[in-house]
Design a protein around this motif. Structure first.
Motif, PDB file in Angstrom:
ATOM      1  N   GLU A  68      34.522 -15.883 -75.351  1.00  0.00           N
ATOM      2  CA  GLU A  68      35.619 -16.580 -74.493  1.00  0.00           C
ATOM      3  C   GLU A  68      35.390 -17.650 -73.484  1.00  0.00           C
ATOM      4  O   GLU A  68      36.052 -18.550 -73.262  1.00  0.00           O
ATOM      5  N   ARG A  69      34.181 -17.454 -72.787  1.00  0.00           N
ATOM      6  CA  ARG A  69      33.649 -18.468 -71.835  1.00  0.00           C
ATOM      7  C   ARG A  69      33.367 -19.782 -72.593  1.00  0.00           C
ATOM      8  O   ARG A  69      33.630 -20.928 -72.113  1.00  0.00           O
ATOM      9  N   LEU A  70      32.838 -19.793 -73.901  1.00  0.00           N
ATOM     10  CA  LEU A  70      32.477 -20.773 -74.487  1.00  0.00           C
ATOM     11  C   LEU A  70      33.618 -21.629 -74.889  1.00  0.00           C
ATOM     12  O   LEU A  70      33.832 -22.877 -74.975  1.00  0.00           O
ATOM     13  N   ILE A  71      34.729 -20.813 -75.365  1.00  0.00           N
ATOM     14  CA  ILE A  71      35.993 -21.482 -75.704  1.00  0.00           C
ATOM     15  C   ILE A  71      36.643 -22.192 -74.757  1.00  0.00           C
ATOM     16  O   ILE A  71      37.304 -23.339 -74.738  1.00  0.00           O
ATOM     17  N   ASP A  72      36.581 -21.309 -73.502  1.00  0.00           N
ATOM     18  CA  ASP A  72      37.333 -21.850 -72.184  1.00  0.00           C
ATOM     19  C   ASP A  72      36.576 -23.436 -71.805  1.00  0.00           C
ATOM     20  O   ASP A  72      37.267 -24.276 -71.618  1.00  0.00           O
ATOM     21  N   MET A  73      35.343 -23.272 -72.155  1.00  0.00           N
ATOM     22  CA  MET A  73      34.659 -24.639 -71.543  1.00  0.00           C
ATOM     23  C   MET A  73      35.126 -25.698 -72.667  1.00  0.00           C
ATOM     24  O   MET A  73      35.592 -27.023 -72.143  1.00  0.00           O
ATOM     25  N   ALA A  74      35.247 -25.465 -73.903  1.00  0.00           N
ATOM     26  CA  ALA A  74      35.503 -26.521 -74.910  1.00  0.00           C
ATOM     27  C   ALA A  74      36.954 -27.063 -74.580  1.00  0.00           C
ATOM     28  O   ALA A  74      37.538 -28.059 -74.948  1.00  0.00           O
ATOM     29  N   MET A  75      37.943 -26.151 -74.112  1.00  0.00           N
ATOM     30  CA  MET A  75      39.440 -26.281 -73.977  1.00  0.00           C
ATOM     31  C   MET A  75      39.687 -27.167 -72.464  1.00  0.00           C
ATOM     32  O   MET A  75      40.488 -27.800 -72.627  1.00  0.00           O
ATOM     33  N   ASN A  76      38.820 -26.812 -71.584  1.00  0.00           N
ATOM     34  CA  ASN A  76      39.044 -27.208 -70.392  1.00  0.00           C
ATOM     35  C   ASN A  76      38.134 -28.343 -69.804  1.00  0.00           C
ATOM     36  O   ASN A  76      38.498 -29.322 -69.091  1.00  0.00           O
ATOM     37  N   MET A  77      37.197 -28.861 -70.662  1.00  0.00           N
ATOM     38  CA  MET A  77      36.384 -30.123 -70.544  1.00  0.00           C
ATOM     39  C   MET A  77      36.541 -30.902 -71.472  1.00  0.00           C
ATOM     40  O   MET A  77      36.561 -30.780 -72.639  1.00  0.00           O
ATOM     41  N   PRO A  78      36.234 -32.004 -71.222  1.00  0.00           N
ATOM     42  CA  PRO A  78      36.407 -33.323 -72.298  1.00  0.00           C
ATOM     43  C   PRO A  78      35.102 -33.084 -73.014  1.00  0.00           C
ATOM     44  O   PRO A  78      33.872 -32.811 -72.829  1.00  0.00           O
ATOM     45  N   GLY A  79      35.342 -33.196 -74.502  1.00  0.00           N
ATOM     46  CA  GLY A  79      34.223 -33.092 -75.408  1.00  0.00           C
ATOM     47  C   GLY A  79      34.201 -34.059 -76.528  1.00  0.00           C
ATOM     48  O   GLY A  79      34.687 -35.204 -76.262  1.00  0.00           O
ATOM     49  N   PRO A  80      33.744 -33.884 -77.703  1.00  0.00           N
ATOM     50  CA  PRO A  80      33.537 -34.819 -78.742  1.00  0.00           C
ATOM     51  C   PRO A  80      34.927 -35.163 -79.148  1.00  0.00           C
ATOM     52  O   PRO A  80      36.052 -34.402 -78.950  1.00  0.00           O
ATOM     53  N   PRO A  81      35.094 -36.330 -79.875  1.00  0.00           N
ATOM     54  CA  PRO A  81      36.494 -36.820 -80.302  1.00  0.00           C
ATOM     55  C   PRO A  81      37.207 -36.034 -81.094  1.00  0.00           C
ATOM     56  O   PRO A  81      38.482 -35.824 -81.058  1.00  0.00           O
ATOM     57  N   GLU A  82      36.376 -35.502 -82.031  1.00  0.00           N
ATOM     58  CA  GLU A  82      37.054 -34.518 -82.999  1.00  0.00           C
ATOM     59  C   GLU A  82      37.832 -33.373 -82.319  1.00  0.00           C
ATOM     60  O   GLU A  82      38.721 -32.701 -82.692  1.00  0.00           O
ATOM     61  N   ILE A  83      37.137 -32.751 -81.169  1.00  0.00           N
ATOM     62  CA  ILE A  83      37.457 -31.667 -80.458  1.00  0.00           C
ATOM     63  C   ILE A  83      38.896 -32.042 -79.821  1.00  0.00           C
ATOM     64  O   ILE A  83      39.843 -31.406 -79.634  1.00  0.00           O
ATOM     65  N   GLU A  84      38.877 -33.455 -79.035  1.00  0.00           N
ATOM     66  CA  GLU A  84      40.058 -34.001 -78.409  1.00  0.00           C
ATOM     67  C   GLU A  84      41.115 -34.071 -79.265  1.00  0.00           C
ATOM     68  O   GLU A  84      42.350 -33.602 -78.774  1.00  0.00           O
ATOM     69  N   GLU A  85      40.660 -34.557 -80.430  1.00  0.00           N
ATOM     70  CA  GLU A  85      41.840 -34.773 -81.346  1.00  0.00           C
ATOM     71  C   GLU A  85      42.765 -33.339 -81.896  1.00  0.00           C
ATOM     72  O   GLU A  85      43.837 -33.631 -82.046  1.00  0.00           O
ATOM     73  N   LEU A  86      41.834 -32.373 -82.149  1.00  0.00           N
ATOM     74  CA  LEU A  86      42.343 -31.318 -82.589  1.00  0.00           C
ATOM     75  C   LEU A  86      43.300 -30.610 -81.509  1.00  0.00           C
ATOM     76  O   LEU A  86      44.250 -29.879 -81.727  1.00  0.00           O
ATOM     77  N   LYS A  87      42.819 -30.488 -80.239  1.00  0.00           N
ATOM     78  CA  LYS A  87      43.585 -30.245 -79.150  1.00  0.00           C
ATOM     79  C   LYS A  87      45.142 -30.727 -79.091  1.00  0.00           C
ATOM     80  O   LYS A  87      46.064 -30.206 -78.823  1.00  0.00           O
ATOM     81  N   ARG A  88      45.107 -32.367 -79.353  1.00  0.00           N
ATOM     82  CA  ARG A  88      46.261 -33.013 -79.277  1.00  0.00           C
ATOM     83  C   ARG A  88      47.164 -32.637 -80.415  1.00  0.00           C
ATOM     84  O   ARG A  88      48.403 -32.504 -80.346  1.00  0.00           O
ATOM     85  N   GLU A  89      46.473 -32.309 -81.670  1.00  0.00           N
ATOM     86  CA  GLU A  89      47.358 -32.044 -82.903  1.00  0.00           C
ATOM     87  C   GLU A  89      48.061 -30.833 -82.841  1.00  0.00           C
ATOM     88  O   GLU A  89      49.094 -30.611 -83.341  1.00  0.00           O
ATOM     89  N   LEU A  90      47.046 -29.707 -82.477  1.00  0.00           N
ATOM     90  CA  LEU A  90      47.538 -28.433 -82.800  1.00  0.00           C
ATOM     91  C   LEU A  90      48.098 -27.783 -81.614  1.00  0.00           C
ATOM     92  O   LEU A  90      48.749 -26.852 -81.712  1.00  0.00           O
ATOM     93  N   GLY A  91      47.751 -28.241 -80.319  1.00  0.00           N
ATOM     94  CA  GLY A  91      48.380 -27.446 -79.120  1.00  0.00           C
ATOM     95  C   GLY A  91      47.378 -26.714 -78.469  1.00  0.00           C
ATOM     96  O   GLY A  91      46.556 -26.213 -79.150  1.00  0.00           O
ATOM     97  N   PRO A  92      47.741 -25.988 -77.434  1.00  0.00           N
ATOM     98  CA  PRO A  92      46.748 -25.244 -76.860  1.00  0.00           C
ATOM     99  C   PRO A  92      46.402 -23.770 -77.528  1.00  0.00           C
ATOM    100  O   PRO A  92      45.235 -23.630 -77.848  1.00  0.00           O
ATOM    101  N   THR A  93      47.430 -23.271 -78.103  1.00  0.00           N
ATOM    102  CA  THR A  93      47.381 -21.824 -78.780  1.00  0.00           C
ATOM    103  C   THR A  93      46.653 -21.986 -80.097  1.00  0.00           C
ATOM    104  O   THR A  93      45.559 -21.202 -80.264  1.00  0.00           O
ATOM    105  N   GLU A  94      46.905 -22.740 -80.879  1.00  0.00           N
ATOM    106  CA  GLU A  94      46.426 -23.032 -82.193  1.00  0.00           C
ATOM    107  C   GLU A  94      44.833 -23.580 -82.127  1.00  0.00           C
ATOM    108  O   GLU A  94      44.110 -23.114 -82.955  1.00  0.00           O
TER     109      GLU A  94
END
Length: 821
Positions: free
Chosen positions: A746-772
Motif C-alpha cells: 500500500e505504501r509503495l502504491i501511495d508513493m507511485a500515485m502521489n509523487m511524479p514518476g516515469p512518463p509511462e506511470i504518469e500517462e497511466l494515471k491520466r488515461e485510467l483515472g485514480p481508481t483504475e
C-alpha cells in the motif's frame, strides 16, 4: 545595635598559619619538583612552610631562587611594580641584600632612575653592576628630554648624559618649530655612542619621510628593540599606516603613543576623541552600537558617507530603520527592498524569498524612461545579474533566470560575461535558436573576442553547421594559435563534415575535408581517426587493399586493443553500418577472450573522454565487447581502479557490467559503501523497489560511508534509500512466495500515485483515472515481484522498450518556477 562577632571567625588582620599536611621530607621533595618545573609561586609557599618548621640553609637558597624566578616571571609580563615587591620580600625573608644586579634591572624597567643610580654609585668597582650603566644612561636621557632635568644631577658634568643634553634638547625643540636646518646642525654635534643617538635617528627619519621614506624606514630599523626610545618608533610606524590599519593598531598603543601618532597624522583633537570613543566600543562593535556612533557624529563626518554606512548596518539590524528614518528621512523604496534582500542573503533565507525581494527592488527603480547602456540603467542590470547569481548558487539554471539575464543585457548590453553565460545555457538545453540570437548580438559587439568566437564554434557544431564552425575556429586560432581546445574542435568539425560528404557520396569533397583536418592534426589519436575515415572512402571506392591499410593504421594509432577497436566500431555506427564490416575490412586480430587489466583501464579512460561526445553511437559500439569485459571483472584491480570502472559503466548505462564488477569488488572488499551502491543501483532502473535485505545492506553501508568520510557514497546511498521502499522479498523468512506485505505494498502504491514518476506511470494515471490506475499499479508490482514482466500490463506506446545506451536518469523535479516581471 552592635553586631556580635562570630566566635569561630578569626579577627581581621590576625595571622593564619596553614601548614602543609605533608611530612618535612615529602614537602622538601615536592618543593624541589615545583622549583624544577618553574612553578615559582607554589615553590615559595612550600619552602616558606619548611622554614617555619626549621631554618636550614639549603631551604633558604631554594626560597631565594624561587623569589628571583617569580620576580623575573612578573617582569616579563610587564608587571614591574609587582616584581619589585617580590624582590623586596626576597631580601626580607631570605636575609639577602636588596642591592643586586637583578634589582637594578627592575628599577630601570620601572623608570626609577634615581634609585638605580644610587645602587650603582654604591658599587663603583663591581662589573656586574656597572654593565647596566649604558642602558641607565639612555633611560636617563629620555627622562631628561621629557623635562625631568633633576635626573642629570646624579651624573658628573663630563658624563655624556649631561654633556650631550643641550644639543639633543635644542634639536627636539627645533623639530617642533619646523626648523629642519637647525635640527640637522644640532644632531651633528651628538656623537654616535651618545645616550641620545636613538633620538638622532628618530629626528632624521621624521625629516626624511617627506623626501625619502625608504631611507627613513632604514633609520628607524637601526633602533634596538630594548631601547627606551622604542615606544617613539612604534608610534611613528603606526602613524604612517593606512587609515584602517591605523585604527586597528590604535588600541595597542599607550596613551602617550596615541597622542604622538595622532599629532603626526595631523588629526584634530575632535578626531582623536572620536577614535578613542570608537575604540571603547570594542574590536567588533555590534550594528546597533555602530549606528549610535555614526548618528552622534553625523555632523562632523561626511553626511552622505554616514547615510550609506548606516544603510549597510541596517542589513544586519533591520530594527534600526526607524532610527535611520528619523535622522535621514524616509528611505526610498528601492533601498528598502535592497536592504531586505541583502538581509535575507546574509541570514540564509530561502532562494525564492531572496529572488522575489530583488525583483521588488528592481521594480522600484522605475526604469521606463532610462535609455539602455546609460548610467541610469546600470543599477537595474546589476540587480538582475546579482539576483541571478544568487539564485544559481543553490538552484539550477531555469527560464526565469535566463529571462532576468536577457533583461539585464537590454539595460547594459556591454556585459560580456552575461552574453557568454546565456549562450552556453541555451546551447546546453538544446535551445539553439535562442543561443544564436544572443551569439549574433555578442559577435556584433565583440567580433574578435576569443571567448565569443569559441562559443560560436561550439554553437555551430551543435547545430551541424560544420563549415561555419571551421570558419570561426580559424578566427580563434588567428588570435590564439596555441588554443588546443579550439584546434580539436576545428579538426572535429572537418571530420564531421567529411562524414556528411561521404554519406552523400561526394568523395572528392570528403578527401578535401580530411586533408584540411590533417593540416590541423597534432596527436596520433586524431591522425588515427582521419586514417579510419580514409579507409571508409577507399572501401566505398572498391580499393579493398588500401582500405585495409587505412583501417589498420587507424586501429593502431587510436590505441590498438579494445580502445582501437572501439574507435573503429564508433565510426561504423556513425555511418549506420555494422561494426564487423570495418573489422573484417581491416583484418583485425580476434579480441582476447578475457582482456587484461591494462586494456580494461585504457578502455574506461577512453570512454570517459568520449562521454557526451556521441553517447548514442557509443552504446552500440560497445555491444560486441560486453562478454569479454564481463570475464575481465576478476582481474587484479585496485579499489580506486575498480571504482573508476564502475563509474564508467554507470555513465555508459551498462547496468549488467556495473553489477558484475561491483559484485567482484565486494568479494574482495566486503561492505565497501561505493560498491554496495553500484551493486544495488545497477539492479534497479526506473522505479526502485528495494528488498529488505537490500535496504539493510544500504543502511549499513551508509553508516560506514559516514564514518569513513566518504561523503559522495553517503549521499548516493541516502538518495537510494529515500527513493526506494523496503518490502519482503524472496530472501525474507516467512514469505516464500516473495510477495510484499500488504502495508508495504500500500505504501509503495501511495508513493507511485502521489509523487511524479516515469512518463509511462504518469500517462497511466491520466488515461485510467485514480481508481483504475491504482489497480493497474498493484497488478504491475505483483507481476514484477512474482517474476513476470510489468511492461506486459501496458500497451506498447505507454511502456516502450528502452534502447540500449539511452539511460533514463532519475531527476529531481523543480516545481519552483515563478514569473519574473
Amino acid at each position: 545595635m552592635k553586631r556580635k562577632r562570630r566566635k569561630n571567625k578569626p579577627p581581621r588582620g590576625a595571622s593564619r598559619k596553614c601548614q602543609s599536611p605533608l611530612s618535612t621530607a615529602e614537602l622538601e621533595a615536592h618543593g624541589a619538583i615545583l622549583l624544577e618545573n618553574r612553578r615559582f609561586k607554589e615553590a615559595i609557599a612550600a619552602f616558606k612552610d619548611l622554614l617555619q618548621r626549621e631554618r636550614r640553609e639549603p631551604w633558604l637558597e631554594a626560597l631565594s631562587t624561587a623569589y628571583a624566578g617569580r620576580a623575573r616571571e612578573l617582569a616579563d609580563k610587564g608587571m614591574v611594580r609587582e616584581a619589585l615587591a617580590i624582590w623586596q620580600n626576597h631580601a626580607e625573608h631570605c636575609g639577602r641584600s636588596l642591592e643586586e644586579p637583578a634589582y637594578v634591572e627592575l628599577l630601570m624597567k620601572a623608570g626609577r632612575v634615581d634609585a638605580a643610580i644610587g645602587v650603582l654609585s654604591d658599587h663603583p668597582d663591581d662589573p656586574e653592576f656597572q654593565c647596566y650603566l649604558p642602558e641607565l644612561r639612555a633611560l636617563a636621557a629620555t627622562q631628561a628630554l621629557t623635562g625631568r632635568d633633576a635626573v642629570l644631577t646624579h651624573f658628573p658634568d663630563d658624563d655624556p648624559v649631561v654633556r650631550d643634553h643641550p644639543a639633543a634638547q635644542a634639536a627636539l625643540r627645533a623639530y617642533c618649530l619646523g626648523d629642519d636646518a637647525t635640527v640637522e646642525a644640532k644632531l651633528k654635534s651628538i656623537p654616535f655612542r651618545s645616550p641620545y643617538r636613538d633620538l638622532r635617528q628618530i629626528l632624521k627619519a621624521l625629516i626624511r619621510f617627506e623626501t625619502d621614506s625608504e631611507d627613513a624606514d632604514r633609520l628607524l630599523e637601526r633602533i634596538d628593540s630594548e631601547s627606551p626610545f622604542r615606544g617613539v618608533c612604534d608610534a611613528i610606524r603606526a602613524a604612517r599606516l593606512p587609515r584602517l590599519d591605523f585604527m586597528r593598531r590604535f588600541g595597542e598603543l599607550k596613551p602617550a603613543q596615541r597622542r604622538f601618532a595622532i599629532a603626526l597624522r595631523g588629526w584634530s583633537p575632535q578626531q582623536a576623541k572620536r577614535i578613542q570613543e570608537l575604540q571603547q566600543l570594542g574590536e567588533h562593535p555590534g550594528p546597533r552600537a555602530m549606528m549610535g556612533f555614526l548618528l552622534r557624529h553625523r555632523e562632523a563626518l561626511e553626511g552622505d558617507w554616514v547615510r550609506q554606512a548606516a544603510m549597510r548596518l541596517l542589513v544586519h539590524e533591520p530594527g534600526e530603520r526607524g532610527r535611520y528614518n528619523r535622522s535621514f528621512g524616509k528611505m526610498p523604496e528601492f533601498h528598502r527592498h535592497r536592504i531586505q534582500a541583502l538581509h535575507l542573503e546574509e541570514y540564509g533565507d530561502s532562494p525564492h524569498d531572496i529572488f522575489n525581494t530583488w525583483r521588488d527592488a528592481f521594480q522600484a527603480l522605475d526604469l521606463k524612461t532610462s535609455n539602455p547602456g546609460t548610467e541610469a540603467a546600470l543599477p537595474g542590470a546589476m540587480v538582475l545579474r546579482h539576483s541571478a547569481d544568487r539564485w544559481l548558487r543553490t538552484e539550477s539554471f531555469d527560464p526565469t533566470t535566463a529571462k532576468a539575464l536577457e533583461l539585464s543585457l537590454l539595460l547594459d548590453p556591454e556585459d560580456l560575461q552575461t552574453h557568454l553565460r546565456l549562450i552556453h545555457h541555451y546551447r546546453s538545453v538544446g535551445e539553439l535558436k535562442y543561443a544564436r540570437r544572443v551569439l549574433d548580438i555578442a559577435l556584433a559587439r565583440y567580433p574578435r573576442d576569443v571567448a565569443v568566437l569559441t562559443e560560436a564554434v561550439e554553437t555551430a557544431i551543435a547545430g551541424g553547421a560544420f563549415k561555419k564552425a571551421a570558419r570561426f575556429a580559424r578566427q580563434v586560432l588567428d588570435h590564439d594559435p596555441i588554443n588546443a581546445r579550439v584546434r580539436d574542435i576545428l579538426v572535429d568539425s572537418h571530420l564531421s563534415h567529411a562524414r556528411k560528404q561521404i554519406g552523400q557520396g561526394k568523395h572528392a569533397l570528403a578527401h578535401k575535408e580530411l586533408d584540411e583536418a590533417a593540416n590541423w592534426a597534432r596527436t596520433e589519436l586524431v591522425k588515427g581517426r582521419i586514417d579510419s575515415l580514409r579507409g571508409v572512402l577507399e572501401m566505398d571506392s572498391g580499393a579493398a587493399d588500401i582500405a585495409r591499410e587505412r583501417f589498420f593504421s587507424g586501429f593502431e594509432r587510436t590505441g590498438g586493443g579494445l580502445v582501437g577497436r572501439l574507435h573503429l566500431h564508433l565510426e561504423a555506427q556513425r555511418f549506420d553500418r555494422h561494426p564487423d564490416t570495418f573489422v573484417k575490412a581491416a583484418r583485425l586480430p580476434k579480441p582476447p577472450r578475457k582482456p587484461s587489466r591494462d586494456q580494461v583501464l585504457a578502455l574506461a579512460h577512453t570512454l570517459n573522454e568520449l562521454s557526451g561526445e556521441d553517447d548514442y553511437h557509443l552504446g552500440y559500439a560497445l555491444g560486441s565487447m560486453i562478454k569479454p569485459l564481463k570475464r575481465a571483472a576478476c582481474q587484479d584491480f585496485t579499489p580506486g581502479e575498480m571504482e573508476l570502472i564502475c563509474e564508467t559503466w554507470l555513465r555508459a548505462d551498462l547496468g549488467d557490467l556495473r553489477s558484475i564488477y561491483a559484485r567482484a569488488a565486494l568479494k574482495r572488499w566486503p561492505g565497501s559503501p561505493a560498491f554496495v551502491f553500484h551493486r544495488v543501483d545497477a539492479a534497479h532502473e526506473g522505479f526502485i523497489a528495494l528488498s529488505r535485505r537490500e535496504f539493510e545492506t544500504l543502511d549499513k553501508a551508509f553508516e560506514r560511508a559516514r564514518e569513513d568520510g566518504d561523503e559522495r557514497s553517503a549521499h548516493r546511498i541516502a538518495e537510494l534509500l529515500g527513493a526506494g521502499t523496503p518490502f519482503a522479498g524472496p530472501e525474507d523468512p516467512g514469505f516464500p512466495e516473495g510477495l510484499p506485505e500488504s502495508a508495504d505494498l500500500e505504501r509503495l502504491i501511495d508513493m507511485a500515485m502521489n509523487m511524479p514518476g516515469p512518463p509511462e506511470i504518469e500517462e497511466l494515471k491520466r488515461e485510467l483515472g485514480p481508481t483504475e490506475a491504482r489497480r493497474a499499479l498493484e497488478a504491475m508490482l505483483l507481476a514484477g515481484i512474482a517474476g513476470g514482466d510489468p511492461a506486459d500490463i501496458f500497451p506498447e506506446p505507454i511502456a516502450p522498450k528502452r534502447r540500449r545506451g539511452s539511460r533514463k536518469k532519475r531527476r529531481k523535479i523543480n516545481t519552483d518556477q515563478f514569473e519574473l516581471f
